[in-house]
Design an enzyme around this catalytic site. Sequence first.
Site, PDB file in Angstrom:
ATOM      1  N   SER A   9     -35.760  -0.220-124.706  1.00 13.34           N
ATOM      2  CA  SER A   9     -35.927   1.163-124.949  1.00 13.34           C
ATOM      3  C   SER A   9     -37.157   1.481-125.320  1.00 13.34           C
ATOM      4  O   SER A   9     -38.146   0.678-125.675  1.00 13.34           O
ATOM      5  CB  SER A   9     -35.079   1.193-126.387  1.00 13.34           C
ATOM      6  OG  SER A   9     -35.436  -0.093-127.382  1.00 13.34           O
ATOM      7  N   GLU A  11     -40.016   4.040-127.870  1.00 13.34           N
ATOM      8  CA  GLU A  11     -40.124   5.038-128.975  1.00 13.34           C
ATOM      9  C   GLU A  11     -41.135   5.988-128.717  1.00 13.34           C
ATOM     10  O   GLU A  11     -42.317   5.893-128.374  1.00 13.34           O
ATOM     11  CB  GLU A  11     -40.384   3.885-129.920  1.00 13.34           C
ATOM     12  CG  GLU A  11     -40.414   4.906-131.083  1.00 13.34           C
ATOM     13  CD  GLU A  11     -40.654   3.997-132.622  1.00 13.34           C
ATOM     14  OE1 GLU A  11     -39.562   3.354-132.861  1.00 13.34           O
ATOM     15  OE2 GLU A  11     -41.397   4.228-133.333  1.00 13.34           O
ATOM     16  N   ASP A 102     -41.147   5.852-145.373  1.00 15.11           N
ATOM     17  CA  ASP A 102     -42.174   5.718-146.651  1.00 15.11           C
ATOM     18  C   ASP A 102     -42.485   6.894-147.154  1.00 15.11           C
ATOM     19  O   ASP A 102     -42.742   8.036-146.394  1.00 15.11           O
ATOM     20  CB  ASP A 102     -43.466   5.298-145.795  1.00 15.11           C
ATOM     21  CG  ASP A 102     -43.081   3.622-145.287  1.00 15.11           C
ATOM     22  OD1 ASP A 102     -42.470   2.723-146.174  1.00 15.11           O
ATOM     23  OD2 ASP A 102     -43.501   3.164-143.986  1.00 15.11           O
ATOM     24  N   ALA A 117     -32.528   1.931-146.840  1.00 17.11           N
ATOM     25  CA  ALA A 117     -31.786   2.128-145.634  1.00 17.11           C
ATOM     26  C   ALA A 117     -30.311   1.766-145.580  1.00 17.11           C
ATOM     27  O   ALA A 117     -29.353   2.298-144.913  1.00 17.11           O
ATOM     28  CB  ALA A 117     -32.593   1.444-144.438  1.00 17.11           C
ATOM     29  N   TYR A 139     -37.985  -7.031-140.038  1.00 18.20           N
ATOM     30  CA  TYR A 139     -39.317  -7.438-140.174  1.00 18.20           C
ATOM     31  C   TYR A 139     -39.513  -8.985-140.107  1.00 18.20           C
ATOM     32  O   TYR A 139     -39.551  -9.566-141.222  1.00 18.20           O
ATOM     33  CB  TYR A 139     -39.876  -6.864-141.600  1.00 18.20           C
ATOM     34  CG  TYR A 139     -39.552  -5.501-141.542  1.00 18.20           C
ATOM     35  CD1 TYR A 139     -40.689  -4.662-141.532  1.00 18.20           C
ATOM     36  CD2 TYR A 139     -38.364  -4.915-142.089  1.00 18.20           C
ATOM     37  CE1 TYR A 139     -40.583  -3.338-141.441  1.00 18.20           C
ATOM     38  CE2 TYR A 139     -38.257  -3.416-142.240  1.00 18.20           C
ATOM     39  CZ  TYR A 139     -39.279  -2.551-141.894  1.00 18.20           C
ATOM     40  OH  TYR A 139     -38.969  -1.353-141.812  1.00 18.20           O
ATOM     41  N   PHE A 210     -52.725   0.605-138.218  1.00 20.15           N
ATOM     42  CA  PHE A 210     -51.506   0.490-138.525  1.00 20.15           C
ATOM     43  C   PHE A 210     -50.983  -0.731-138.872  1.00 20.15           C
ATOM     44  O   PHE A 210     -49.642  -0.865-139.645  1.00 20.15           O
ATOM     45  CB  PHE A 210     -50.695   0.517-137.018  1.00 20.15           C
ATOM     46  CG  PHE A 210     -50.707   1.918-136.293  1.00 20.15           C
ATOM     47  CD1 PHE A 210     -50.943   3.064-137.110  1.00 20.15           C
ATOM     48  CD2 PHE A 210     -50.373   2.071-135.046  1.00 20.15           C
ATOM     49  CE1 PHE A 210     -51.033   4.363-136.404  1.00 20.15           C
ATOM     50  CE2 PHE A 210     -50.455   3.653-134.337  1.00 20.15           C
ATOM     51  CZ  PHE A 210     -50.896   4.464-135.274  1.00 20.15           C
ATOM     52  N   HIS A 260     -38.029  -3.325-127.469  1.00 21.27           N
ATOM     53  CA  HIS A 260     -38.372  -2.034-127.784  1.00 21.27           C
ATOM     54  C   HIS A 260     -39.853  -1.799-128.157  1.00 21.27           C
ATOM     55  O   HIS A 260     -40.675  -2.231-128.548  1.00 21.27           O
ATOM     56  CB  HIS A 260     -37.691  -1.810-129.256  1.00 21.27           C
ATOM     57  CG  HIS A 260     -37.804  -0.388-129.755  1.00 21.27           C
ATOM     58  ND1 HIS A 260     -37.060   0.738-129.462  1.00 21.27           N
ATOM     59  CD2 HIS A 260     -38.704  -0.025-130.781  1.00 21.27           C
ATOM     60  CE1 HIS A 260     -37.232   1.647-130.016  1.00 21.27           C
ATOM     61  NE2 HIS A 260     -38.233   1.530-130.778  1.00 21.27           N
TER      62      HIS A 260
END
Length: 281
Positions: A9, A11, A102, A117, A139, A210, A260
């Site tokens: 996938s 994003e 966030d 979530a 994570y 990031f 992904h």
Amino acid sequence: MSTIERTFSFEFFPPKSDEAVQKLRAARTRLAQVRPDFFSVTYGAGGSTREGTVSTVLEMHAAGLPVAPHISCIGSNEQSIRQLLQTYRKVGIRRLVALRGDLPSGMAAGSPRFRYASDLVEFVRAETDRWFYIEVAAYPEVHPQARTAAEDLSNFVRKMRAGADSAITQYFFNPDAYLRFVQDARRAGVHEPIVPGVMPITNFAQLARFSDACGAEIPRWMRRRLEALGDDRESIRAFGLEVVASLCERLLAEGAPGLHFYTMNLAEPTLAIWSRLGLPA
Ligand SMILES: Cc1cc2nc3c(=O)[nH]c(=O)nc-3n(C[C@H](O)[C@H](O)[C@H](O)COP(=O)(O)OP(=O)(O)OC[C@H]3O[C@@H](n4cnc5c(N)ncnc54)[C@H](O)[C@@H]3O)c2cc1C
């Protein structure tokens, strides 16, 4: 390893200007040529970025592309989520990425109804039963706000048990962190796919920013090599391609159920890795 079903996938984030809209259309056309299983579109906290997500998702869906909108708890309440689910369901979208999100600085916390979530996953299941295939985040290097790795794993297990079908990880450059996380999740009873998130490297300053924010570790040797390349974009891309493609090769060889890609709305860096991996063009 060839018997496992893999999911690939790509994003995107919602574009913020007309020019960015055009660029995203061009990127998605190029990326669609390799027929990923789905594209996903991130969801922000503010009104205009949220509208951007919905319009990007609906445009891609109308163009016949498989698309999974991200949805998040921050700034949401039952009514707004219900409305969003209806919008997507009405047009026939069947996959979601459900997140906490966030809190941007200065923004008040949203409804206590959706703190994590897992609350959102439970709500989506209660409202729409099995209509949506639900992806959640994982994570391997531990969520930055988690008190301990063990608590973070239990929270991940709780989120999967709330009704998630599959997970996508935060990006990482250390394959052992992913492999151990998957092993621990399996031991804790999670048998759904955990797909590694992959960040192509094109710009060191952006990557460092990031990574600091999301808790993804750039190994020291990579940092030093990237720092030494300064502004030499071509060399950064070549080094990044080498490192990330070998990471992906190792992950797939070890049984990862797909990849992904965080495309950053660019086709080339992802396609370069795709082609280096020998995936079908
Ligand atoms: C694949 C992917 C896609 C993403 N897309 C977006 C996006 O579109 N928009 C966006 O804003 N952000 C996005 N993010 C970032 C994400 O929102 C942040 O990482 C956020 O900080 C955590 O979201 P989560 O869904 O993992 O939260 P949660 O699973 O709710 O976890 C958040 C933290 O709370 C802890 N926790 C969970 N449940 C409990 C509990 N019951 N009690 C105590 N602690 C608990 C967890 O251990 C963790 O530390 C994405 C991240 C990933 C990996």
